[in-house]
Design a protein around this motif. Structure first.
Motif, mmCIF file in Angstrom:
data_model
loop_
_atom_site.group_PDB
_atom_site.id
_atom_site.type_symbol
_atom_site.label_atom_id
_atom_site.label_comp_id
_atom_site.label_asym_id
_atom_site.label_seq_id
_atom_site.Cartn_x
_atom_site.Cartn_y
_atom_site.Cartn_z
ATOM 1 N N ASN A 144 0.836 -1.194 0.000
ATOM 2 C CA ASN A 144 0.000 0.000 0.000
ATOM 3 C C ASN A 144 0.878 1.255 0.000
ATOM 4 O O ASN A 144 2.104 1.175 -0.057
ATOM 5 C CB ASN A 144 -0.949 -0.013 1.200
ATOM 6 C CG ASN A 144 -0.205 -0.159 2.524
ATOM 7 O OD1 ASN A 144 0.954 0.266 2.658
ATOM 8 N ND2 ASN A 144 -0.854 -0.763 3.503
ATOM 9 N N GLU A 145 0.271 2.427 0.080
ATOM 10 C CA GLU A 145 1.024 3.677 -0.036
ATOM 11 C C GLU A 145 2.004 3.850 1.123
ATOM 12 O O GLU A 145 3.158 4.256 0.918
ATOM 13 C CB GLU A 145 0.068 4.870 -0.109
ATOM 14 C CG GLU A 145 0.784 6.185 -0.369
ATOM 15 C CD GLU A 145 -0.172 7.318 -0.720
ATOM 16 O OE1 GLU A 145 0.287 8.466 -0.831
ATOM 17 O OE2 GLU A 145 -1.381 7.044 -0.896
ATOM 18 N N LYS A 196 -2.616 -13.579 -16.258
ATOM 19 C CA LYS A 196 -3.452 -13.601 -15.060
ATOM 20 C C LYS A 196 -3.803 -15.016 -14.619
ATOM 21 O O LYS A 196 -3.632 -15.378 -13.452
ATOM 22 C CB LYS A 196 -4.739 -12.809 -15.307
ATOM 23 C CG LYS A 196 -5.809 -12.995 -14.214
ATOM 24 C CD LYS A 196 -7.076 -12.222 -14.550
ATOM 25 C CE LYS A 196 -8.236 -12.632 -13.655
ATOM 26 N NZ LYS A 196 -7.985 -12.380 -12.220
ATOM 27 N N GLU A 211 -4.906 -8.535 -10.699
ATOM 28 C CA GLU A 211 -5.241 -7.121 -10.823
ATOM 29 C C GLU A 211 -4.771 -6.330 -9.611
ATOM 30 O O GLU A 211 -4.306 -5.182 -9.740
ATOM 31 C CB GLU A 211 -6.751 -6.936 -11.002
ATOM 32 C CG GLU A 211 -7.276 -7.346 -12.366
ATOM 33 C CD GLU A 211 -7.543 -8.844 -12.475
ATOM 34 O OE1 GLU A 211 -7.400 -9.554 -11.452
ATOM 35 O OE2 GLU A 211 -7.885 -9.308 -13.592
ATOM 36 N N LYS A 212 -4.858 -6.917 -8.431
ATOM 37 C CA LYS A 212 -4.406 -6.238 -7.214
ATOM 38 C C LYS A 212 -2.891 -6.025 -7.249
ATOM 39 O O LYS A 212 -2.407 -4.935 -6.902
ATOM 40 C CB LYS A 212 -4.793 -7.076 -5.984
ATOM 41 C CG LYS A 212 -4.272 -6.542 -4.663
ATOM 42 C CD LYS A 212 -4.861 -5.195 -4.314
ATOM 43 C CE LYS A 212 -4.442 -4.755 -2.925
ATOM 44 N NZ LYS A 212 -4.878 -3.366 -2.615
ATOM 45 N N LEU A 260 -1.022 -5.825 -9.915
ATOM 46 C CA LEU A 260 -0.760 -4.831 -10.947
ATOM 47 C C LEU A 260 -1.034 -3.422 -10.417
ATOM 48 O O LEU A 260 -0.234 -2.499 -10.628
ATOM 49 C CB LEU A 260 -1.631 -5.124 -12.165
ATOM 50 C CG LEU A 260 -1.431 -4.248 -13.401
ATOM 51 C CD1 LEU A 260 0.006 -4.347 -13.914
ATOM 52 C CD2 LEU A 260 -2.415 -4.638 -14.493
ATOM 53 N N ALA A 261 -2.131 -3.246 -9.701
ATOM 54 C CA ALA A 261 -2.468 -1.933 -9.143
ATOM 55 C C ALA A 261 -1.435 -1.503 -8.110
ATOM 56 O O ALA A 261 -1.049 -0.323 -8.049
ATOM 57 C CB ALA A 261 -3.865 -1.972 -8.519
ATOM 58 N N ASN A 262 -0.973 -2.438 -7.294
ATOM 59 C CA ASN A 262 0.028 -2.113 -6.280
ATOM 60 C C ASN A 262 1.346 -1.672 -6.924
ATOM 61 O O ASN A 262 2.004 -0.738 -6.456
ATOM 62 C CB ASN A 262 0.266 -3.315 -5.368
ATOM 63 C CG ASN A 262 -0.896 -3.599 -4.443
ATOM 64 O OD1 ASN A 262 -1.849 -2.817 -4.366
ATOM 65 N ND2 ASN A 262 -0.834 -4.705 -3.737
ATOM 66 N N GLU A 322 1.655 -0.357 -9.906
ATOM 67 C CA GLU A 322 1.435 0.949 -10.532
ATOM 68 C C GLU A 322 1.534 2.064 -9.492
ATOM 69 O O GLU A 322 2.122 3.123 -9.763
ATOM 70 C CB GLU A 322 0.077 0.967 -11.229
ATOM 71 C CG GLU A 322 0.059 0.128 -12.512
ATOM 72 C CD GLU A 322 -1.320 0.005 -13.130
ATOM 73 O OE1 GLU A 322 -2.319 0.242 -12.414
ATOM 74 O OE2 GLU A 322 -1.398 -0.357 -14.320
ATOM 75 N N LEU A 323 0.964 1.850 -8.308
ATOM 76 C CA LEU A 323 1.085 2.821 -7.225
ATOM 77 C C LEU A 323 2.539 3.023 -6.843
ATOM 78 O O LEU A 323 3.021 4.167 -6.711
ATOM 79 C CB LEU A 323 0.280 2.351 -6.009
ATOM 80 C CG LEU A 323 0.513 3.126 -4.702
ATOM 81 C CD1 LEU A 323 0.035 4.559 -4.837
ATOM 82 C CD2 LEU A 323 -0.184 2.416 -3.539
ATOM 83 N N LYS A 379 4.460 4.940 -9.553
ATOM 84 C CA LYS A 379 4.086 6.358 -9.597
ATOM 85 C C LYS A 379 4.803 7.123 -8.489
ATOM 86 O O LYS A 379 5.354 8.213 -8.729
ATOM 87 C CB LYS A 379 2.574 6.502 -9.446
ATOM 88 C CG LYS A 379 2.096 7.948 -9.476
ATOM 89 C CD LYS A 379 0.590 8.037 -9.329
ATOM 90 C CE LYS A 379 0.134 9.501 -9.320
ATOM 91 N NZ LYS A 379 -1.349 9.610 -9.159
#
Length: 406
Positions: A224-225, A248, A261-262, A264-266, A268-269, A272
């Protein structure tokens, strides 16, 4: 200390695992690694080495390390001249040259000495007072049940087994204090997912300034962030995201409980934040999976994950999901892990490898009086393991006789 349940039913092997290694060497096969970010060239490494020696850095290291530096310098000279290498020669591989590129010039000799000891001492069977690498386990608990991992052995991973737990911050600091200044490489990972330890960021922060090669391995599910900021603001050298597929369906069949997907999203965060808030970070990010079958293609992996990573690779598969029920093999080559690294697990148990995930080979616990990393590494019991391997007698040791690591 808990012991493995003898005569337990073998863990069924997934049909996704088609690799059947008869021997495994440490490191990456050339066909299974892609270095994405620019690397240093051999000439750059040799020049920086020469520049640091001219600046007097060689006078600030001990005599035995000066000998190693001279060997490394001669290795590059022979390589440039096209001369066959000597047995003791050492030059950096592609992914090591990526790490080297991020090392401060003043740490040039320090990095080369560390990599020489990590790569060549196990080959040459050299033992010093401390291991080249210490692998510390923040936790043995994992949120995944990967098909190639011992976490699927319920006699190990069940909460009643006695093997599950988190390392305390106090014990972690005790281990770090014993090795700071004597060991360069520390990896925070072993049998479990490190980010599950609620004090993991405090552990990482405590390592600041103490090691040249601090590394964390994670499955990225808890990225997480807050965690990303903690990792990016540290001075760790390498962060490894363990991902085995670009696909996948295959990913989720291999990394059971993982959500593609989770992840991948992590990532990407994380990327960034890395680009926008830590643009000068020297962290090397590696995405690394285990090569289990022919459908895992390194080029597809590279295309899928290269925007998040400096290096994408597959490590060689070791059949450790059920170490104690593997067939006895005829491998007689000594295992280099006995000269490369030591494992310290969450409860202080010290073990020579993680293929022996239930500590059959262990005689040591760092919490006991008089047992330090140095004492254990140079102990008679540890040396006896090495002697048995050197004499071609690893078949007298369980689970060594069921392991293919060389």
């Amino acid at each position: 200390m808990a012991t493995p349940r003898r005569g337990s039913r073998p863990t069924p092997q997934s049909e996704l695992i088609t690799e059947n290694p008869t021997g495994r060497e440490k490191g990456f096969k050339a066909e299974n690694i892609r270095v994405i970010a620019p690397t240093a060239e051999d000439a750059e490494v040799a020049k920086r080495l020469a520049d640091r020696l001219a600046a007097g850095d060689g006078h600030r290291i001990n005599p035995s390390d000066r000998t190693l530096v001279a060997t490394i310098q001669a290795s590059y000279e022979r390589k440039r001249a096209g001369v066959s290498p000597e047995v003791e020669d050492f030059t950096l591989s592609d992914h090591e040259r990526r790490e080297f590129r991020a090392v401060q010039p003043t740490d040039t000799l320090r990095y080369l000495i560390y990599r020489y000891k990590y790569q060549k001492h196990p080959e040459l069977k050299v033992i010093e007072q401390h291991p080249p690498c210490v692998q510390i386990e923040p936790t043995s608990i994992c949120n995944f049940r990967c098909i190639m991992c011992y976490q699927i052995d319920e006699t190990f991973s069940h909460k009643s087994s006695g093997f599950m737990g988190h390392m305390s911050l106090d014990l972690f600091k005790k281990v770090i204090d014993q090795i700071a200044g004597s060991v360069e490489a520390v990896t925070l990972a072993s049998r479990g997912e490190p980010l599950l330890n609620l004090e993991i960021l405090e552990m990482i922060a405590y390592c600041r300034g103490k090691f040249l090669a601090l590394k964390v391995n994670t499955n990225a599910a808890l990225l997480n962030e807050r965690m990303a900021h903690g990792l990016l603001s540290s001075d760790m050298q390498t962060l490894v995201f363990s991902i085995d597929s670009a696909d996948k369906e295959q990913y989720e069949r291999i990394r059971v409980n993982g959500n593609f997907e989770k992840i991948l999203a992590n990532l990407e965060l994380f990327q960034k934040l890395r680009e926008t808030q830590y643009p000068h970070s020297q962290l090397v990010v590696r995405i690394s999976g285990v090569k289990l079958n022919e459908h895992q293609e390194i080029d597809r992996m590279s295309n899928q994950w290269k925007r998040f990573a400096d290096v994408v690779a597959f490590t060689n598969y070791t059949p450790w999901q059920d170490s104690y029920n593997n067939s006895v093999n005829d491998v007689t080559t000594p295992c280099t892990e006995l000269w490369r690294r030591m494992f310290v697990w969450w409860d202080g148990t010290v073990n020579p490898c993680d293929f022996d995930y239930k500590s059959v080979l262990s005689h040591w616990n760092i919490t006991e009086s008089g047992q330090t990393v140095q004492d254990i590494w140079t102990s008679e019991q540890y040396d006896d393991l090495r002697k048995r391997h050197l004499s071609g007698n690893r078949g007298s040791l369980d689970p060594c006789r069921r392991c293919v690591m060389m």
